[in-house]
Motif scaffolding. Structure first.
Motif, mmCIF file in Angstrom:
data_model
loop_
_atom_site.group_PDB
_atom_site.id
_atom_site.type_symbol
_atom_site.label_atom_id
_atom_site.label_comp_id
_atom_site.label_asym_id
_atom_site.label_seq_id
_atom_site.Cartn_x
_atom_site.Cartn_y
_atom_site.Cartn_z
ATOM 1 N N VAL A 46 26.993 4.351 -4.158
ATOM 2 C CA VAL A 46 27.251 5.722 -2.844
ATOM 3 C C VAL A 46 27.809 6.336 -3.545
ATOM 4 O O VAL A 46 27.266 7.979 -3.690
ATOM 5 C CB VAL A 46 27.847 5.155 -1.388
ATOM 6 N N GLY A 47 29.045 5.965 -3.699
ATOM 7 C CA GLY A 47 30.137 6.557 -4.744
ATOM 8 C C GLY A 47 29.549 6.974 -6.324
ATOM 9 O O GLY A 47 29.848 8.457 -5.661
ATOM 10 N N HIS A 52 27.673 11.345 -9.196
ATOM 11 C CA HIS A 52 26.841 12.398 -10.284
ATOM 12 C C HIS A 52 26.365 13.497 -9.263
ATOM 13 O O HIS A 52 26.147 14.452 -10.550
ATOM 14 C CB HIS A 52 25.260 10.960 -9.711
ATOM 15 N N ARG A 53 26.093 14.068 -8.574
ATOM 16 C CA ARG A 53 25.821 14.997 -7.743
ATOM 17 C C ARG A 53 26.725 16.226 -8.188
ATOM 18 O O ARG A 53 26.286 17.646 -8.024
ATOM 19 C CB ARG A 53 25.692 14.965 -5.716
ATOM 20 N N ALA A 54 27.785 15.592 -8.566
ATOM 21 C CA ALA A 54 29.054 16.996 -9.129
ATOM 22 C C ALA A 54 29.068 17.170 -10.572
ATOM 23 O O ALA A 54 30.102 17.522 -10.740
ATOM 24 C CB ALA A 54 30.474 16.603 -8.257
ATOM 25 N N GLY A 55 28.629 15.931 -11.260
ATOM 26 C CA GLY A 55 28.505 15.802 -12.052
ATOM 27 C C GLY A 55 28.867 16.119 -13.440
ATOM 28 O O GLY A 55 29.730 15.774 -13.949
ATOM 29 N N ILE A 56 29.676 14.214 -12.129
ATOM 30 C CA ILE A 56 31.016 13.753 -13.054
ATOM 31 C C ILE A 56 30.270 12.334 -13.997
ATOM 32 O O ILE A 56 31.110 12.298 -14.984
ATOM 33 C CB ILE A 56 31.849 13.154 -11.952
ATOM 34 N N VAL A 57 29.047 12.105 -13.337
ATOM 35 C CA VAL A 57 28.566 10.988 -14.312
ATOM 36 C C VAL A 57 26.965 11.275 -13.680
ATOM 37 O O VAL A 57 26.288 12.013 -13.386
ATOM 38 C CB VAL A 57 29.104 9.474 -13.195
#
Length: 440
Positions: A46-47, A52-57
């Motif tokens: 979930v994290g 991913h949605r925040a563009g971090i991974v």
């Protein structure tokens, strides 16, 4: 000596309220621990999706976490399959059970060209390693099992198995006499003496216990679980039946030996050359030492080693003493870190030896021990090895009494040899190479 402890009344009352076999409850707790660990992967997934949605991974990070659930479950299955090994090996067992499945997953990613995240794979591995280690420590390694017994001299027989010169201390265990079937249900197992003459009443009683799901172990089996050794005074014809069960395993092990030697060759050859040069610079004579040893099924072969002592071809077969004056300065170093055994990789390649197995002994000493120690030839039922169960548990045997103890470890390996045990020995051998444990 064996430390015998008894249960407190409060602990026994708690067992009575929970009902059922204590062994079954322990297995259920371990399964529950494994299921609870899946929540960690769910939280991580979930994290990762939020990141991913925040563009971090990337999406690959989340996918790799989900793939890692498979080796996580396999790790707990491997740990369950290796619980026949002594609980004192817990740290090594937990590490092996967690590492092997993730190595397999990494190989699968590479073989099928599947894109994966190294960070997610490392995170999953660390979660698995920490969780499986904590579970093993809590439910297996730190748990002190309680065994019941019916015959009064059973504990004395167990004492004779545990007390051997040079042996590692046994794991902790508690014992209590069995008063009734209700008591027996709350033990981890019932320890019985096979040598006791059977009578109808005793047979009916034991059958009643067995039908009530009470686990029953012979005194010899309890001794093996506690020490990783075989009681030499209690070996019977069943020992050969256990050996026969490992017939196909020998072919797989031989294939692993060949592949491993070929992989180690690029490192072993330059290191061996450096050792040979150091030997020649310190003392005159050849760098290589050849000696007749006894191998599989009692056949002799010429074992290769780097020379660690002065040249004396007339010296009889004998144990190496502590601070042996025959050992040179270079020899002391290469013996401590087992560098003198590098040439034995050639023996492994030729099939004289294996990477893992009982250490081969000199032919004259084998003849002597075969006459004075019962069942000594049984250690030759498997191929001798560079490192073995006796070496990582006991170290060097420097006397007849310690050789008897060494044989009890060797026969445990002959009886229980498996890839899981081989891998455990390999891990403990790395500790030996790093510390010089047991060298002379």
């Amino acid at each position: 000596m064996m430390n015998i402890k008894t249960d407190s009344m409060r602990h026994r009352a708690l067992r009575s309220r929970t009902g059922g076999s204590e062994t079954v409850r322990r297995v259920s707790r371990m399964v529950g621990w494994a299921v609870l660990g899946l929540a960690l992967f769910a939280i991580s997934a979930v994290g990762a999706e939020m990141a991913h949605r925040a563009g971090i991974v990337t999406y690959v990070f989340t996918r790799t976490l989900l793939w890692s659930v498979v080796p996580y479950l396999v790790a707990f299955m491997l740990l369950h399959r290796s619980l026949h090994l002594p609980a004192m090996e817990g740290n090594s067992l937990a590490g092996l059970a967690a590492t092997l499945p993730f190595c397999g997953l990494l190989f699968a990613f590479a073989a099928f060209h599947i894109e994966y995240s190294r960070g997610a794979l490392l995170l999953s591995y660390l979660i698995t390693l920490a969780w499986i280690w904590a579970g093993y420590r809590r439910f297996v390694q730190n748990y002190v099992p309680l065994f019941g017994y019916t015959e009064p001299n059973t504990l004395a027989q167990l004492e004779s198995i545990l007390a051997m010169p040079g042996a590692a201390p046994p794991a902790r265990i508690r014992f209590e006499p069995v008063g009734s079937l209700e008591d027996a249900r709350h033990f981890d197992g019932l320890m019985v003496e096979r040598s006791v003459t059977g009578d109808p009443e005793r047979t009916r009683l034991l059958a009643h216990y067995k039908m009530s799901h009470v686990r029953m172990y012979s005194v010899e089996r309890v001794g093996e679980m506690l020490t990783g050794r075989v009681g030499l005074a209690h070996i019977d014809e069943n020992f050969l039946d256990d050996y026969a069960a490992h017939y196909l395993y020998g072919y797989l092990k031989r294939a692993v030996d060949i592949v491993a030697v070929l992989c180690l060759a690029p490192l072993a050859m330059p290191l061996g050359l450096a050792v040979a040069v150091a030997i020649r610079l310190e003392t005159p004579g050849g760098a290589m030492f050849r000696q007749e040893r006894v191998g599989l099924f009692g056949k002799t072969f010429v074992m290769l080693k780097f020379r660690s002592m002065g040249v004396d071809s007339s010296a009889p077969a004998m144990f190496a003493a502590r601070r042996d004056p025959r050992v040179t300065r270079v020899g002391r170093i290469i013996r401590k870190y087992r560098l003198d055994e590098i040439p034995q990789l050639w023996n492994v390649l030729l099939g004289h030896m294996s990477l893992i197995g009982p250490r081969p002994e000199q032919a004259p000493m084998v003849e002597q021990f075969s006459e004075t120690i019962p069942y000594y030839p049984y250690r030759h039922l498997v191929r001798p090895g560079l490192s073995g169960w006796a070496q990582v548990q006991q170290g060097y045997a420097g006397s007849h009494e310690e050789t008897v103890t060494k044989l009890s470890y060797d026969l445990y390996y002959v009886k229980h040899c498996s890839l899981a045990l081989d891998l455990l020995i390999a891990v403990k051998t790395l500790r030996t190479l790093a510390t010089g444990y047991g060298a002379r």
